[in-house]
Design a protein around this motif. Structure first.
Motif, PDB file in Angstrom:
ATOM      1  N   THR A  31       0.837  -1.202   0.000  1.00 23.08           N
ATOM      2  CA  THR A  31       0.000   0.000   0.000  1.00 23.08           C
ATOM      3  C   THR A  31       0.870   1.250   0.000  1.00 23.08           C
ATOM      4  N   ALA A  32       1.872   1.280   0.878  1.00 24.95           N
ATOM      5  CA  ALA A  32       2.733   2.469   0.972  1.00 24.95           C
ATOM      6  C   ALA A  32       3.508   2.679  -0.331  1.00 24.95           C
ATOM      7  N   MET A  33       3.961   1.590  -0.943  1.00 26.65           N
ATOM      8  CA  MET A  33       4.764   1.715  -2.156  1.00 26.65           C
ATOM      9  C   MET A  33       3.893   1.862  -3.413  1.00 26.65           C
ATOM     10  N   GLY A  34       2.592   1.687  -3.263  1.00 23.51           N
ATOM     11  CA  GLY A  34       1.719   1.786  -4.431  1.00 23.51           C
ATOM     12  C   GLY A  34       1.848   0.593  -5.358  1.00 23.51           C
ATOM     13  N   GLU A 109      13.147  -2.379   4.898  1.00 23.06           N
ATOM     14  CA  GLU A 109      11.861  -1.751   4.578  1.00 23.06           C
ATOM     15  C   GLU A 109      11.504  -0.731   5.655  1.00 23.06           C
ATOM     16  N   LEU A 110      10.916   0.370   5.209  1.00 21.90           N
ATOM     17  CA  LEU A 110      10.400   1.393   6.123  1.00 21.90           C
ATOM     18  C   LEU A 110       9.155   1.981   5.461  1.00 21.90           C
ATOM     19  N   HIS A 111       8.001   1.758   6.060  1.00 23.82           N
ATOM     20  CA  HIS A 111       6.757   2.183   5.421  1.00 23.82           C
ATOM     21  C   HIS A 111       5.733   2.650   6.443  1.00 23.82           C
ATOM     22  N   VAL A 112       4.963   3.642   6.024  1.00 26.21           N
ATOM     23  CA  VAL A 112       3.834   4.124   6.815  1.00 26.21           C
ATOM     24  C   VAL A 112       2.634   4.170   5.880  1.00 26.21           C
ATOM     25  N   GLY A 118       3.388  11.865   7.057  1.00 28.48           N
ATOM     26  CA  GLY A 118       3.506  13.309   7.235  1.00 28.48           C
ATOM     27  C   GLY A 118       3.320  13.769   8.661  1.00 28.48           C
ATOM     28  N   HIS A 119       3.468  12.857   9.628  1.00 28.68           N
ATOM     29  CA  HIS A 119       3.303  13.204  11.046  1.00 28.68           C
ATOM     30  C   HIS A 119       4.468  12.721  11.897  1.00 28.68           C
ATOM     31  N   GLY A 120       5.540  12.370  11.266  1.00 27.14           N
ATOM     32  CA  GLY A 120       6.719  11.979  12.037  1.00 27.14           C
ATOM     33  C   GLY A 120       6.794  10.503  12.380  1.00 27.14           C
ATOM     34  N   LEU A 121       5.824   9.723  11.963  1.00 24.27           N
ATOM     35  CA  LEU A 121       5.854   8.298  12.327  1.00 24.27           C
ATOM     36  C   LEU A 121       7.020   7.580  11.663  1.00 24.27           C
ATOM     37  N   GLY A 122       7.273   7.896  10.403  1.00 27.48           N
ATOM     38  CA  GLY A 122       8.371   7.235   9.699  1.00 27.48           C
ATOM     39  C   GLY A 122       9.709   7.537  10.361  1.00 27.48           C
ATOM     40  N   GLU A 123       9.907   8.794  10.741  1.00 30.75           N
ATOM     41  CA  GLU A 123      11.162   9.157  11.408  1.00 30.75           C
ATOM     42  C   GLU A 123      11.290   8.421  12.742  1.00 30.75           C
ATOM     43  N   ALA A 124      10.183   8.367  13.480  1.00 29.90           N
ATOM     44  CA  ALA A 124      10.230   7.674  14.779  1.00 29.90           C
ATOM     45  C   ALA A 124      10.556   6.198  14.584  1.00 29.90           C
ATOM     46  N   ARG A 148       9.118  11.605  -0.159  1.00 29.40           N
ATOM     47  CA  ARG A 148       9.156  11.782   1.290  1.00 29.40           C
ATOM     48  C   ARG A 148      10.287  10.956   1.901  1.00 29.40           C
ATOM     49  N   ALA A 149      10.491   9.777   1.337  1.00 25.06           N
ATOM     50  CA  ALA A 149      11.555   8.918   1.848  1.00 25.06           C
ATOM     51  C   ALA A 149      12.914   9.618   1.699  1.00 25.06           C
ATOM     52  N   TRP A 150      13.163  10.189   0.536  1.00 21.41           N
ATOM     53  CA  TRP A 150      14.449  10.880   0.330  1.00 21.41           C
ATOM     54  C   TRP A 150      14.596  12.038   1.307  1.00 21.41           C
ATOM     55  N   LEU A 152      13.274  12.380   4.225  1.00 26.15           N
ATOM     56  CA  LEU A 152      13.524  11.832   5.563  1.00 26.15           C
ATOM     57  C   LEU A 152      14.981  11.401   5.715  1.00 26.15           C
ATOM     58  N   TYR A 153      15.483  10.648   4.746  1.00 25.07           N
ATOM     59  CA  TYR A 153      16.848  10.135   4.871  1.00 25.07           C
ATOM     60  C   TYR A 153      17.869  11.276   4.856  1.00 25.07           C
ATOM     61  N   ARG A 154      17.645  12.252   4.026  1.00 29.35           N
ATOM     62  CA  ARG A 154      18.561  13.400   3.981  1.00 29.35           C
ATOM     63  C   ARG A 154      18.540  14.149   5.311  1.00 29.35           C
ATOM     64  N   ARG A 155      17.322  14.352   5.825  1.00 23.81           N
ATOM     65  CA  ARG A 155      17.180  15.082   7.090  1.00 23.81           C
ATOM     66  C   ARG A 155      17.954  14.383   8.208  1.00 23.81           C
ATOM     67  N   LEU A 156      18.023  13.067   8.129  1.00 25.69           N
ATOM     68  CA  LEU A 156      18.687  12.310   9.187  1.00 25.69           C
ATOM     69  C   LEU A 156      20.141  11.992   8.855  1.00 25.69           C
TER      70      LEU A 156
HETATM   71  C1  LIG Z   1       9.059   7.176   3.733  1.00 23.08           C
HETATM   72  C2  LIG Z   1       8.014   7.059   4.840  1.00 23.08           C
HETATM   73  C3  LIG Z   1       8.240   5.775   5.614  1.00 23.08           C
HETATM   74  C4  LIG Z   1       8.201   8.236   5.798  1.00 23.08           C
HETATM   75  O1  LIG Z   1       7.184   8.165   6.784  1.00 23.08           O
HETATM   76  P1  LIG Z   1       6.412   9.497   7.223  1.00 23.08           P
HETATM   77  O2  LIG Z   1       5.754   9.211   8.510  1.00 23.08           O
HETATM   78  O3  LIG Z   1       5.604   9.974   6.097  1.00 23.08           O
HETATM   79  O4  LIG Z   1       7.688  10.447   7.338  1.00 23.08           O
HETATM   80  P2  LIG Z   1       8.243  11.508   8.388  1.00 23.08           P
HETATM   81  O5  LIG Z   1       8.306  10.897   9.698  1.00 23.08           O
HETATM   82  O6  LIG Z   1       9.539  11.978   7.882  1.00 23.08           O
HETATM   83  O7  LIG Z   1       7.255  12.661   8.205  1.00 23.08           O
HETATM   84  C5  LIG Z   1       7.144  13.202   6.911  1.00 23.08           C
HETATM   85  C6  LIG Z   1       6.829  14.671   6.899  1.00 23.08           C
HETATM   86  O8  LIG Z   1       6.098  15.031   8.054  1.00 23.08           O
HETATM   87  C7  LIG Z   1       6.715  16.134   8.681  1.00 23.08           C
HETATM   88  N1  LIG Z   1       6.557  15.930  10.131  1.00 23.08           N
HETATM   89  C8  LIG Z   1       7.384  15.243  10.935  1.00 23.08           C
HETATM   90  N2  LIG Z   1       6.914  15.280  12.196  1.00 23.08           N
HETATM   91  C9  LIG Z   1       5.760  15.973  12.164  1.00 23.08           C
HETATM   92  C10 LIG Z   1       4.818  16.320  13.126  1.00 23.08           C
HETATM   93  N3  LIG Z   1       4.972  15.955  14.413  1.00 23.08           N
HETATM   94  N4  LIG Z   1       3.750  17.025  12.718  1.00 23.08           N
HETATM   95  C11 LIG Z   1       3.597  17.378  11.439  1.00 23.08           C
HETATM   96  N5  LIG Z   1       4.468  17.065  10.457  1.00 23.08           N
HETATM   97  C12 LIG Z   1       5.542  16.384  10.833  1.00 23.08           C
HETATM   98  C13 LIG Z   1       8.145  16.075   8.264  1.00 23.08           C
HETATM   99  O9  LIG Z   1       8.722  17.359   8.298  1.00 23.08           O
HETATM  100  C14 LIG Z   1       8.049  15.535   6.887  1.00 23.08           C
HETATM  101  O10 LIG Z   1       7.767  16.532   5.950  1.00 23.08           O
HETATM  102  P3  LIG Z   1       8.241  16.378   4.413  1.00 23.08           P
HETATM  103  O11 LIG Z   1       7.779  15.049   3.892  1.00 23.08           O
HETATM  104  O12 LIG Z   1       7.605  17.510   3.727  1.00 23.08           O
HETATM  105  O13 LIG Z   1       9.741  16.445   4.434  1.00 23.08           O
HETATM  106  C15 LIG Z   1       6.578   7.110   4.273  1.00 23.08           C
HETATM  107  O14 LIG Z   1       6.360   8.368   3.689  1.00 23.08           O
HETATM  108  C16 LIG Z   1       6.275   6.012   3.298  1.00 23.08           C
HETATM  109  O15 LIG Z   1       5.875   4.931   3.714  1.00 23.08           O
HETATM  110  N6  LIG Z   1       6.458   6.301   1.992  1.00 23.08           N
HETATM  111  C17 LIG Z   1       6.123   5.348   0.942  1.00 23.08           C
HETATM  112  C18 LIG Z   1       6.983   4.129   0.993  1.00 23.08           C
HETATM  113  C19 LIG Z   1       8.448   4.454   0.899  1.00 23.08           C
HETATM  114  O16 LIG Z   1       8.886   5.169   0.030  1.00 23.08           O
HETATM  115  N7  LIG Z   1       9.227   3.861   1.804  1.00 23.08           N
HETATM  116  C20 LIG Z   1      10.651   3.984   1.802  1.00 23.08           C
HETATM  117  C21 LIG Z   1      11.200   3.001   0.840  1.00 23.08           C
HETATM  118  S1  LIG Z   1      12.953   2.907   1.003  1.00 23.08           S
END
Ligand SMILES: CC(C)(COP(=O)(O)OP(=O)(O)OC[C@H]1O[C@@H](n2cnc3c(N)ncnc32)[C@H](O)[C@@H]1OP(=O)(O)O)[C@@H](O)C(=O)NCCC(=O)NCCS
Length: 192
Positions: A31-34, A109-112, A118-124, A148-150, A152-156
Motif C-alpha cells: 500500500t505504501a509503495m503503491g 523496509e520502512l513504510h507508513v 507526514g506526522h513523524g511516524l516514519g522518522e520515529a 518523502r523517503a528521500w 527523511l533520509y537526507r534530514r537524518l
Molecule cells: C518514507 C516514509 C516511511 C516516511 O514516513 P512518514 O511518517 O511519512 O515520514 P516523516 O516521519 O519523515 O514525516 C514526513 C513529513 O512530516 C513532517 N513531520 C514530521 N513530524 C511531524 C509532526 N509531528 N507534525 C507534522 N508534520 C511532521 C516532516 O517534516 C516531513 O515533511 P516532508 O515530507 O515535507 O519532508 C513514508 O512516507 C512512506 O511509507 N512512503 C512510501 C513508501 C516508501 O517510500 N518507503 C521507503 C522506501 S525505502
C-alpha cells in the motif's frame, strides 16, 4: 481517515511477532509503495526468510485500540552472500566497500500507511529501529525521485553511496544511501 484522529504506539517486534503479522506487514508494504496487492504472495517467502537473518529487528506502529498496523520498519545485519549485499558491493570500489559494508546494518523496509504519513511516524520508526544497533553503518536503497523517503533520509544525515543504481530485475534507478552509526539523539515521541 484523518491521522489527527488516531493514536498510535511504536513497538518492537521479535521474529515471532513479525512472522505472525506477516500478511499485515506485506499489506502495509504494497500500500505504501503503491504496488499491486498481487505482489504479496510472491514476496511472502523472501520477507519470512529475512526474519531469520542475524540481528533481525523490527519496529511497528500500531493503533492500540484495534491492533491495526499503521507502519513497519525492519532490517538485519548485512553479510556476504546476501543478494542485496552483493549487488551493492559490485557497484563500489574496494575502499568504499570496506568502509560501508564491513559491519553494516541493512535497513530493508520502512513504510507508513498513506493516511498516516507526514506526522513523524516514519522518522520515529527509523530512529527506534536503529537505536542500539551495534553495526558501524546503516545502508538502504530507495527509488530515485523527490519523495518523502528521500527527504527523511537526507534530514537524518544519510549520504550518497551509489546513485542511479540498477538492481537486476528492476528497471527503476535506485539511490543507495548510508550513514554511520550510532544516531546521537534519542527516538522522538511516536504519537501522531
Ligand atoms: C518514507 C516514509 C516511511 C516516511 O514516513 P512518514 O511518517 O511519512 O515520514 P516523516 O516521519 O519523515 O514525516 C514526513 C513529513 O512530516 C513532517 N513531520 C514530521 N513530524 C511531524 C509532526 N509531528 N507534525 C507534522 N508534520 C511532521 C516532516 O517534516 C516531513 O515533511 P516532508 O515530507 O515535507 O519532508 C513514508 O512516507 C512512506 O511509507 N512512503 C512510501 C513508501 C516508501 O517510500 N518507503 C521507503 C522506501 S525505502
Amino acid at each position: 481517515m484523518n491521522p489527527e484522529e488516531i493514536s498510535t504506539e511504536l513497538v518492537r517486534w521479535d521474529r515471532r511477532e513479525f512472522l505472525r503479522r506477516l500478511d499485515d506487514v506485506l499489506r502495509v508494504y504494497v500500500t505504501a509503495m503503491g504496488y499491486s496487492p498481487g505482489l504479496i504472495g510472491s514476496r511472502r517467502g523472501f520477507v519470512a526468510g529475512h526474519a531469520q537473518r542475524d540481528d533481525f529487528r523490527a519496529v511497528a506502529t500500531i493503533e492500540p485500540a484495534t491492533g491495526r498496523l499503521v507502519g513497519i520498519g525492519y532490517g538485519y545485519h548485512s553479510g556476504p552472500g546476501q543478494w542485496w549485499h552483493e549487488q551493492v558491493r559490485a557497484g563500489l570500489d574496494r575502499p568504499a566497500a570496506r568502509y560501508w559494508l564491513s559491519d553494516c546494518f541493512e535497513l530493508v523496509e520502512l513504510h507508513v500507511m498513506p493516511y498516516a504519513q507526514g506526522h513523524g511516524l516514519g522518522e520515529a520508526q527509523l530512529r527506534a529501529l536503529l537505536d542500539g544497533v551495534k553495526a558501524t553503518s546503516v545502508l538502504l536503497s530507495t527509488p530515485e525521485g523527490d519523495t518523502r523517503a528521500w527527504r527523511l533520509y537526507r534530514r537524518l544525515g544519510f549520504v550518497d553511496v551509489l546513485r542511479n543504481y540498477l538492481f537486476p530485475g528492476d528497471a527503476r534507478p535506485f539511490g543507495v544511501l548510508g550513514r554511520l552509526l550510532p544516531f546521537d539523539s534519542p527516538p522522538p515521541s511516536a504519537s501522531a
